[in-house]
Motif scaffolding. Structure first.
Motif, PDB file in Angstrom:
ATOM      1  N   LYS A   1       4.481   4.638   1.351  1.00  0.00           N
ATOM      2  CA  LYS A   1       5.850   4.759   1.842  1.00  0.00           C
ATOM      3  C   LYS A   1       6.113   3.907   3.082  1.00  0.00           C
ATOM      4  N   LEU A   2       5.078   3.245   3.580  1.00  0.00           N
ATOM      5  CA  LEU A   2       5.231   2.401   4.767  1.00  0.00           C
ATOM      6  C   LEU A   2       5.895   1.079   4.397  1.00  0.00           C
TER       7      LEU A   2
ATOM      8  N   ARG B   1      -0.782   3.966   2.470  1.00  0.00           N
ATOM      9  CA  ARG B   1       0.509   4.477   2.955  1.00  0.00           C
ATOM     10  C   ARG B   1       1.623   3.879   2.111  1.00  0.00           C
TER      11      ARG B   1
ATOM     12  N   ARG C   1       6.841   4.133  10.587  1.00  0.00           N
ATOM     13  CA  ARG C   1       7.559   4.061   9.312  1.00  0.00           C
ATOM     14  C   ARG C   1       7.708   2.627   8.812  1.00  0.00           C
TER      15      ARG C   1
ATOM     16  N   GLN D   1       9.625   8.705  14.863  1.00  0.00           N
ATOM     17  CA  GLN D   1       9.547   7.661  13.851  1.00  0.00           C
ATOM     18  C   GLN D   1       9.573   6.306  14.551  1.00  0.00           C
TER      19      GLN D   1
ATOM     20  N   GLU E   1      -0.565   8.168  19.860  1.00  0.00           N
ATOM     21  CA  GLU E   1      -0.872   9.606  19.911  1.00  0.00           C
ATOM     22  C   GLU E   1       0.293  10.381  20.497  1.00  0.00           C
TER      23      GLU E   1
ATOM     24  N   ASN F   1      -3.229   4.809   9.939  1.00  0.00           N
ATOM     25  CA  ASN F   1      -3.467   6.249  10.057  1.00  0.00           C
ATOM     26  C   ASN F   1      -2.433   6.951  10.925  1.00  0.00           C
ATOM     27  N   ALA F   2      -1.492   6.185  11.455  1.00  0.00           N
ATOM     28  CA  ALA F   2      -0.461   6.758  12.329  1.00  0.00           C
ATOM     29  C   ALA F   2       0.758   7.128  11.503  1.00  0.00           C
ATOM     30  N   ARG F   3       0.921   8.388  11.231  1.00  0.00           N
ATOM     31  CA  ARG F   3       2.041   8.846  10.403  1.00  0.00           C
ATOM     32  C   ARG F   3       3.388   8.668  11.092  1.00  0.00           C
ATOM     33  N   CYS F   4       3.353   8.398  12.388  1.00  0.00           N
ATOM     34  CA  CYS F   4       4.613   8.186  13.106  1.00  0.00           C
ATOM     35  C   CYS F   4       5.225   6.829  12.791  1.00  0.00           C
TER      36      CYS F   4
ATOM     37  N   ASN G   1       6.620  13.775  17.090  1.00  0.00           N
ATOM     38  CA  ASN G   1       7.179  13.554  15.744  1.00  0.00           C
ATOM     39  C   ASN G   1       8.211  12.424  15.737  1.00  0.00           C
TER      40      ASN G   1
ATOM     41  N   GLU H   1       3.059  10.607  17.961  1.00  0.00           N
ATOM     42  CA  GLU H   1       2.738  11.600  16.929  1.00  0.00           C
ATOM     43  C   GLU H   1       3.006  13.013  17.429  1.00  0.00           C
TER      44      GLU H   1
END
Length: 295
Positions: free
Chosen positions: A138-139, A136, A100, A76, A68, A95-98, A74, A71
């Motif tokens: 792109k992961l 995801r 990569r 990576q 959290e 679910n963690a967009r941070c 921002n 995130e």
């Protein structure tokens, strides 16, 4: 300023691999409040933050809260894990967009449990890679193994399991010393590396010439706040300062840090500890050319 900063959230691991050193340091979990304070300074300086030096990040009891914080800033994240606890955290990670990239150190399982069946361990990793592709795309996911020439039978067993599950064929005729990563399915890769000696004053003196990525494109921060120049400085032999006691910007502007960085850029090993590091040979072009000529 850096490609990566290794920010260790815990030096505690749920296994003890033969290729990881036993470190005589107090066991430490980084508090979430401490982590946020440090990440606030690290985030503007790093393209990627790795949540380990030693230790197993998924074993941190407040791992979800750590994400959290990442995130919010921002950040990576590259996550490296032995994968044993992946089922516990799969949904949160996906679910963690941070995040990569997720690296699974598959060599850790066979090293610790040589007699155990691979299936119960590998299946959750395969399910993670499949879910990542669906949710995801792109992961990046890496399955890490030691080079084939040093671990033929173990790697072959893993190859067969991967081929069966993903219905693919892995080309064994790859020079893993030259090609470390091999894409095998969407954004799932095999990543190969060879064993190495952790730097130590007990190793032979290697000389005063050489280059390193430490201080140049990465630094490490231990769970106790100690800043080190290199991700292989497991015990804080070169303590540049402590981020719990002083600003990271001041540490990076210190005379010791600047001298190390300038030395590496000029091909000079300023620190005595670095002069006892055999890993540094990997960055020597002449050594690589000699190795190539011998093949």
């Amino acid at each position: 300023m850096f490609k990566r900063v290794y920010l260790e959230i815990s030096n505690i691991c749920n296994v003890q691999c033969s290729f990881c050193p036993v470190v005589e340091k107090d066991k430490k979990l980084m508090d979430v409040v401490e982590f946020e304070k440090i990440l606030k300074e690290v985030a503007p300086l790093a393209e990627i933050v790795c949540l380990h030096l030693l230790g197993e990040p998924l074993a941190h009891p407040r791992f979800s809260e750590i994400l959290e914080v990442c995130e919010r800033y921002n950040t990576q994240i590259d996550l490296t894990t032995n994968g044993i606890l992946i089922k516990r955290h799969q949904e949160r990670i996906l679910n963690a967009r941070c995040i990569r990239q997720v690296n699974f150190s598959i060599q850790a399982f066979k090293d610790n449990f040589p007699e155990r069946d691979l299936d119960p361990y590998l299946l959750p990793l395969f399910e993670f890679a499949t879910s990542a592709h669906e949710l995801r795309p792109k992961l990046y996911t890496n399955f890490r193994l030691w080079n084939q020439e040093s671990n033929d039978s173990d790697n072959e067993a893993v190859f067969l399991k991967i081929e069966s599950h993903f219905d693919i064929k892995i080309n064994r005729n790859v020079e893993t010393a030259a090609i470390k990563s091999k894409r095998i399915w969407n954004r799932l890769y095999l990543h190969f590396d060879s064993r190495f000696e952790w730097p130590s004053f007990s190793l032979p003196h290697q000389g005063t010439k050489g280059r390193c990525h430490g201080t140049v494109n990465h630094i490490g921060i231990h769970a106790d706040g100690t800043v080190v120049p290199c991700c292989l400085d497991k015990s804080g032999a070169i303590s540049l300062g402590n981020v719990k006691e002083q600003a990271l910007s001041d540490i990076l502007a210190s005379e010791r840090f600047v001298k190390m960085r300038e030395g590496f850029l000029k091909g000079v090993l300023v620190e005595d500890f670095c002069q006892h590091c055999s890993f540094i040979k990997r960055f020597d072009k002449s050594e690589k050319q000699k190795a190539g000529a011998l093949k």
